[in-house]
Every structure is written in structure tokens, then in C-alpha cells.
Design a protein around this motif. Structure first.
Motif, PDB file in Angstrom:
ATOM      1  N   CYS A  17     104.874-117.333 -48.208  1.00 45.92           N
ATOM      2  CA  CYS A  17     103.611-116.840 -48.767  1.00 45.92           C
ATOM      3  C   CYS A  17     102.496-116.980 -47.735  1.00 45.92           C
ATOM      4  O   CYS A  17     102.761-117.261 -46.577  1.00 45.92           O
ATOM      5  CB  CYS A  17     103.276-117.625 -50.027  1.00 45.92           C
ATOM      6  SG  CYS A  17     104.486-117.384 -51.351  1.00 45.92           S
ATOM      7  N   ASP A  50     102.239-120.213 -43.429  1.00 49.23           N
ATOM      8  CA  ASP A  50     102.732-119.336 -44.486  1.00 49.23           C
ATOM      9  C   ASP A  50     102.436-120.138 -45.742  1.00 49.23           C
ATOM     10  O   ASP A  50     101.269-120.436 -45.981  1.00 49.23           O
ATOM     11  CB  ASP A  50     104.204-118.942 -44.285  1.00 49.23           C
ATOM     12  CG  ASP A  50     105.122-120.125 -43.998  1.00 49.23           C
ATOM     13  OD1 ASP A  50     104.712-121.285 -44.194  1.00 49.23           O
ATOM     14  OD2 ASP A  50     106.259-119.906 -43.589  1.00 49.23           O
ATOM     15  N   ASP A  51     103.445-120.566 -46.513  1.00 52.50           N
ATOM     16  CA  ASP A  51     103.148-121.504 -47.594  1.00 52.50           C
ATOM     17  C   ASP A  51     103.083-122.928 -47.049  1.00 52.50           C
ATOM     18  O   ASP A  51     102.629-123.838 -47.719  1.00 52.50           O
ATOM     19  CB  ASP A  51     104.157-121.389 -48.753  1.00 52.50           C
ATOM     20  CG  ASP A  51     105.589-121.284 -48.260  1.00 52.50           C
ATOM     21  OD1 ASP A  51     105.883-120.333 -47.520  1.00 52.50           O
ATOM     22  OD2 ASP A  51     106.392-122.153 -48.606  1.00 52.50           O
ATOM     23  N   ASN A  72      97.746-115.402 -50.687  1.00 52.61           N
ATOM     24  CA  ASN A  72      98.306-115.517 -52.036  1.00 52.61           C
ATOM     25  C   ASN A  72      98.754-116.949 -52.337  1.00 52.61           C
ATOM     26  O   ASN A  72      99.489-117.189 -53.282  1.00 52.61           O
ATOM     27  CB  ASN A  72      99.463-114.534 -52.239  1.00 52.61           C
ATOM     28  CG  ASN A  72     100.567-114.700 -51.227  1.00 52.61           C
ATOM     29  OD1 ASN A  72     100.650-115.703 -50.528  1.00 52.61           O
ATOM     30  ND2 ASN A  72     101.439-113.718 -51.130  1.00 52.61           N
ATOM     31  N   ALA A  73      98.309-117.915 -51.528  1.00 51.94           N
ATOM     32  CA  ALA A  73      98.572-119.331 -51.766  1.00 51.94           C
ATOM     33  C   ALA A  73      97.344-120.097 -51.289  1.00 51.94           C
ATOM     34  O   ALA A  73      96.522-119.571 -50.543  1.00 51.94           O
ATOM     35  CB  ALA A  73      99.826-119.789 -51.014  1.00 51.94           C
ATOM     36  N   SER A 129     103.297-115.270 -42.533  1.00 56.46           N
ATOM     37  CA  SER A 129     103.851-114.995 -43.856  1.00 56.46           C
ATOM     38  C   SER A 129     104.693-113.716 -43.837  1.00 56.46           C
ATOM     39  O   SER A 129     104.660-112.943 -42.885  1.00 56.46           O
ATOM     40  CB  SER A 129     102.717-114.859 -44.875  1.00 56.46           C
ATOM     41  OG  SER A 129     101.926-113.735 -44.581  1.00 56.46           O
TER      42      SER A 129
END
Length: 160
Positions: A119, A87-88, A156-157, A54
Motif C-alpha cells: 500500500c 509502501d505499507d 491509502n495507508a 507501493s
């Protein structure tokens, strides 16, 4: 029998900080090396690396890649390695691969492709790594498997 020492070295994200500046957080890689026991064979392992790529890893990614390369250098031909990045999005950069010469070269090349973005779906990455560990092919898997998580912990995801 003479006891051999364990050596420990470290490298940090920054080599120096000016006295006038505050550096509350920094990343460090610690390496410990135990003496080699010539008469002991270790069991082959399957190692699944789950790597946070991320945006918050921007200042740490070079150190993470160095650590992955070190892990690869310590594996033997019968060992397996997989790399999951997240990441996301969650992807499998390297499916479980035996660490012969071709496998090592492929693994290092995949690790060097890691760049920070997006993210942090830490839970998605970890679940994927655990899924890979749990669904290894019975005919080719090693008895011992480990999942190593590389992250700064700033999810954060996904499940936060």
C-alpha cells in the motif's frame, strides 16, 4: 557577459501511443541543465530521498530509479544522501552517507533494489524523511538539507 542557455530534455514512460488509444495519464521525467559556472563553488548539501515503492508505482519505478541515479551523479564528495522507501512499511534503505566513490556505489545499489509492493503510507515515508533531516549528526551534517518526495500521490495507508 554572454548569457548561456538552460537546456531542457524529457523522457516519458511510453514512447508512443496509437492514435486509436487514449492515454489520459503518463509519467515523464524532465531534466533541466544550467550552464556550469567555473568560478562558483556550491555549498555541500544533505539530500534525503523519500521514495514511494507501493504497488501503484509499478509502471513508474524504472523512471524513479533513473531519476535517483541522476541525483546521485550530480552530488559531490562532501554531499550526503539518504534514501527512505515506503509502501505499507517505512524503511531507511541508506542512512546519510557521504557521496565519495564508495558512497555513490552503495547508493546506486540500494536504489536498484527498489521494487513495487504493498500500500501507500505516504505520510509515514515523508515523516521519516523529515525526521532524518532534523536529527542529522551536528558534527557531520551539512548546513543545507533537502527532502525530495518521489510519489504518484495515491496515499491509502497512514494519514490520507
Amino acid at each position: 557577459m554572454k548569457v548561456q542557455p538552460i537546456t531542457m530534455t524529457s523522457s516519458t514512460q511510453v514512447s508512443a501511443v496509437a492514435h486509436s488509444e487514449a492515454q489520459n495519464k503518463f509519467t515523464s521525467m524532465v531534466t533541466m541543465q544550467a550552464p556550469v559556472l567555473d568560478d562558483v563553488q556550491r555549498a555541500p548539501i544533505d539530500l534525503i530521498l523519500v521514495v514511494d515503492r507501493s504497488g501503484s508505482m509499478a509502471g513508474r519505478m524504472d523512471l524513479v530509479i533513473q531519476t535517483i541515479e541522476f541525483c546521485i551523479s550530480q552530488l559531490q564528495e562532501k554531499d550526503g544522501l539518504a534514501i527512505v522507501d515506503y509502501d505499507d512499511r517505512v524503511t531507511t534503505l541508506l542512512t546519510l552517507t557521504k557521496m565519495d566513490a564508495i558512497g555513490r556505489k552503495t547508493a546506486v545499489a540500494q536504489a536498484k533494489r527498489l521494487t513495487p509492493r504493498g500500500c501507500t503510507n505516504l505520510s509515514g515515508g515523508l515523516f521519516k524523511g523529515m525526521q532524518l533531516a532534523g536529527t542529522r549528526d551536528a558534527a557531520t551534517k551539512n548546513e543545507i538539507a533537502s527532502v525530495l518526495l518521489f510519489t504518484d500521490g495515491m496515499a491509502n495507508a497512514g494519514i490520507t
